[in-house]
Design an enzyme around this catalytic site. Structure first.
Site, PDB file in Angstrom:
ATOM      1  N   SER A 143       0.823  -1.216   0.000  1.00 22.81           N
ATOM      2  CA  SER A 143       0.000   0.000   0.000  1.00 22.81           C
ATOM      3  C   SER A 143       0.847   1.250   0.000  1.00 22.81           C
ATOM      4  O   SER A 143       0.332   2.347  -0.198  1.00 22.81           O
ATOM      5  CB  SER A 143      -0.855   0.059   1.270  1.00 22.81           C
ATOM      6  N   HIS A 198      -1.207  -2.495  -7.185  1.00 24.06           N
ATOM      7  CA  HIS A 198      -1.876  -2.172  -5.918  1.00 24.06           C
ATOM      8  C   HIS A 198      -3.390  -2.245  -6.074  1.00 24.06           C
ATOM      9  O   HIS A 198      -4.027  -1.349  -6.637  1.00 24.06           O
ATOM     10  CB  HIS A 198      -1.423  -0.777  -5.456  1.00 24.06           C
ATOM     11  N   GLU A 220      -3.831   0.537  -8.857  1.00 18.75           N
ATOM     12  CA  GLU A 220      -2.726   1.452  -9.161  1.00 18.75           C
ATOM     13  C   GLU A 220      -1.554   0.623  -9.672  1.00 18.75           C
ATOM     14  O   GLU A 220      -1.205  -0.400  -9.072  1.00 18.75           O
ATOM     15  CB  GLU A 220      -2.283   2.213  -7.900  1.00 18.75           C
ATOM     16  N   ASN A 255      -3.644   6.197  -1.219  1.00 18.69           N
ATOM     17  CA  ASN A 255      -3.360   6.227   0.220  1.00 18.69           C
ATOM     18  C   ASN A 255      -2.647   7.494   0.668  1.00 18.69           C
ATOM     19  O   ASN A 255      -2.719   7.867   1.828  1.00 18.69           O
ATOM     20  CB  ASN A 255      -2.577   4.982   0.634  1.00 18.69           C
TER      21      ASN A 255
HETATM   22  N1  LIG Z   1      -6.255  -3.782   3.869  1.00 24.19           N
HETATM   23  C1  LIG Z   1      -6.354  -2.982   2.821  1.00 24.19           C
HETATM   24  O1  LIG Z   1      -7.331  -2.222   2.692  1.00 24.19           O
HETATM   25  C2  LIG Z   1      -5.304  -3.021   1.740  1.00 24.19           C
HETATM   26  C3  LIG Z   1      -5.568  -2.446   0.486  1.00 24.19           C
HETATM   27  C4  LIG Z   1      -4.599  -2.526  -0.527  1.00 24.19           C
HETATM   28  C5  LIG Z   1      -3.384  -3.155  -0.275  1.00 24.19           C
HETATM   29  N2  LIG Z   1      -3.142  -3.684   0.964  1.00 24.19           N
HETATM   30  C6  LIG Z   1      -1.853  -4.356   1.183  1.00 24.19           C
HETATM   31  O2  LIG Z   1      -2.041  -5.744   1.021  1.00 24.19           O
HETATM   32  C7  LIG Z   1      -1.095  -6.444   1.853  1.00 24.19           C
HETATM   33  C8  LIG Z   1      -1.838  -7.423   2.743  1.00 24.19           C
HETATM   34  O3  LIG Z   1      -2.761  -6.722   3.551  1.00 24.19           O
HETATM   35  P1  LIG Z   1      -4.064  -7.421   4.143  1.00 24.19           P
HETATM   36  O4  LIG Z   1      -5.035  -6.324   4.436  1.00 24.19           O
HETATM   37  O5  LIG Z   1      -4.477  -8.580   3.296  1.00 24.19           O
HETATM   38  O6  LIG Z   1      -3.486  -7.962   5.545  1.00 24.19           O
HETATM   39  P2  LIG Z   1      -3.975  -9.237   6.399  1.00 24.19           P
HETATM   40  O7  LIG Z   1      -3.455  -9.004   7.770  1.00 24.19           O
HETATM   41  O8  LIG Z   1      -5.435  -9.486   6.188  1.00 24.19           O
HETATM   42  O9  LIG Z   1      -3.197 -10.462   5.700  1.00 24.19           O
HETATM   43  C9  LIG Z   1      -1.813 -10.563   5.690  1.00 24.19           C
HETATM   44  C10 LIG Z   1      -1.468 -12.032   5.497  1.00 24.19           C
HETATM   45  O10 LIG Z   1      -0.060 -12.133   5.290  1.00 24.19           O
HETATM   46  C11 LIG Z   1       0.337 -13.350   5.875  1.00 24.19           C
HETATM   47  N3  LIG Z   1       1.778 -13.384   6.066  1.00 24.19           N
HETATM   48  C12 LIG Z   1       2.543 -12.780   7.002  1.00 24.19           C
HETATM   49  N4  LIG Z   1       3.838 -13.115   6.839  1.00 24.19           N
HETATM   50  C13 LIG Z   1       3.902 -13.945   5.769  1.00 24.19           C
HETATM   51  C14 LIG Z   1       4.949 -14.664   5.131  1.00 24.19           C
HETATM   52  N5  LIG Z   1       6.190 -14.551   5.563  1.00 24.19           N
HETATM   53  N6  LIG Z   1       4.644 -15.442   4.072  1.00 24.19           N
HETATM   54  C15 LIG Z   1       3.376 -15.552   3.626  1.00 24.19           C
HETATM   55  N7  LIG Z   1       2.321 -14.911   4.205  1.00 24.19           N
HETATM   56  C16 LIG Z   1       2.594 -14.122   5.258  1.00 24.19           C
HETATM   57  C17 LIG Z   1      -0.440 -13.380   7.189  1.00 24.19           C
HETATM   58  O11 LIG Z   1      -0.454 -14.682   7.735  1.00 24.19           O
HETATM   59  C18 LIG Z   1      -1.804 -12.886   6.733  1.00 24.19           C
HETATM   60  O12 LIG Z   1      -2.648 -13.955   6.350  1.00 24.19           O
HETATM   61  C19 LIG Z   1      -0.304  -5.362   2.608  1.00 24.19           C
HETATM   62  O13 LIG Z   1       0.877  -5.067   1.918  1.00 24.19           O
HETATM   63  C20 LIG Z   1      -1.272  -4.192   2.572  1.00 24.19           C
HETATM   64  O14 LIG Z   1      -0.643  -2.945   2.712  1.00 24.19           O
HETATM   65  C21 LIG Z   1      -4.082  -3.657   1.970  1.00 24.19           C
END
Ligand SMILES: NC(=O)c1ccc[n+]([C@@H]2O[C@H](COP(=O)([O-])OP(=O)(O)OC[C@H]3O[C@@H](n4cnc5c(N)ncnc54)[C@H](O)[C@@H]3O)[C@@H](O)[C@H]2O)c1
Length: 298
Positions: A126, A147, A159, A197
């Site tokens: 993000s 993204h 993005e 963001n």
């Molecule tokens: N939440 C949002 O609104 C949003 C929007 C766009 C992008 N993102 C990005 O997407 C990514 C994930 O966010 P999310 O909201 O899904 O978080 P989340 O907490 O729901 O999921 C993250 C996952 O990553 C896993 N994880 C951690 N370490 C790991 C590893 N070493 N190998 C494999 N898996 C691993 C965790 O077990 C978890 O299931 C981040 O980079 C975040 O910034 C989030």
């Protein structure tokens, strides 16, 4: 899948992280006909991601947006990948693990030797620099930021972010891939938190300051922005939806990356994250989700 739209080289997509974003990415890729391999740190988390995908696909069938046949086909295209080695034959790998640069760099370092040399690597970060993440790989020219927005099956925008070394062919393949998913692209330069963001998170952080300084309650702030600015969700509700850990990480990247005090994360946001109150995903954040309906925590 072969065609002349530029996406022909991509058939198998690896997704790292089966959390709210990773399972959404796996969902839309499979629904578009790509083979998907889903990885996370434990089999349990992958299974939980698959259960979410199943539920979301069923909802799409119920609302008439996809057919039962598409749902079955999509589910059959997703397989579990308990180890990074299981992603070795992927044409494109999308990293979507937690928003923590060290974790992402470690994953990328371990993954690269396991991949085909021609495979493209993408991150769904993000906020973190694409150029810096690319430097942790053996293929900065085939590394790109893709993204997605949350929830992935619903939100139209993606993005696309090039790092300094990203080749045009990588960009064009990624563009064709995202278009195949039915999404609309906005191209962003590689600056902290990109575009959405950079604009959205300071607003959410300001809403948390507004709460912290006692200007209004959780409910008053959310009502004010829903009805006063026509936002579909209040900023605190939205923060809980995004995940407060992710919100804090993005503010830290903005604060450090742009070296401007206007991005200072609100101490109350820090406190909620320290308490493990991360929003919907932990059932508690600015609202408590454990009962029948969300109850404000302040
Ligand atoms: N939440 C949002 O609104 C949003 C929007 C766009 C992008 N993102 C990005 O997407 C990514 C994930 O966010 P999310 O909201 O899904 O978080 P989340 O907490 O729901 O999921 C993250 C996952 O990553 C896993 N994880 C951690 N370490 C790991 C590893 N070493 N190998 C494999 N898996 C691993 C965790 O077990 C978890 O299931 C981040 O980079 C975040 O910034 C989030």
């Amino acid at each position: 899948m072969t065609d002349d739209t530029g996406v022909g080289t991509i058939r198998k997509v690896g997704v790292i992280g089966a959390g709210q974003m990773g399972n959404g990415i796996a969902h839309v890729c499979a629904a578009a006909g790509f083979e998907v391999k889903l990885n996370d740190i434990s089999r349990e988390r992958i299974e939980s991601g698959l259960a979410t995908i199943n539920g979301n696909l069923a909802r799409q069938v119920a609302s008439g947006r996809i057919t039962e046949e598409t749902r079955q086909k999509a589910l059959s295209l997703i397989t579990v990948a308990p180890t990074l080695a299981d992603l070795g034959d992927a044409d494109l790998v999308i990293e979507s693990a937690v928003e923590n640069e060290e974790v992402k760099r470690k994953i990328l370092r371990e993954l690269c030797p396991l991949l085909k040399p021609e495979a493209i690597l993408a991150t769904n970060t993000s906020s973190i620099s694409i150029t810096r993440l690319a430097a942790a790989t053996d293929r900065p020219e085939r590394f790109i930021g893709i993204h997605f927005m949350n929830p992935v099956p619903v939100m139209e925008l993606v993005e696309l972010v090039r790092g300094i070394a990203t080749e045009d062919s990588t960009f064009e393949t990624a563009r064709a891939f995202v278009e195949r998913l039915g999404k609309t692209i906005a191209v962003s330069e590689d600056f902290p938190a990109f575009m959405v963001n950079r604009i959205l998170l300071p607003m959410i952080n300001e809403a948390i300051y507004t709460l912290y300084e006692g200007v209004g309650s959780v409910e008053a702030i959310d009502t004010a922005m829903r009805l006063g600015a026509r936002h579909p969700m209040g900023p605190l509700e939205l923060a809980d939806f995004i995940g407060l850990d992710t919100c804090l990480s993005i503010m830290q990247v903005l604060y450090e990356g742009l070296a401007d005090s206007k991005y200072r994360p609100c101490p109350l946001l820090v406190k909620y994250v320290e308490a493990g109150w991360l929003g919907r995903k932990t059932q508690r954040g600015f609202y408590d989700y454990r009962g029948e309906k969300p109850v404000p925590t302040r």
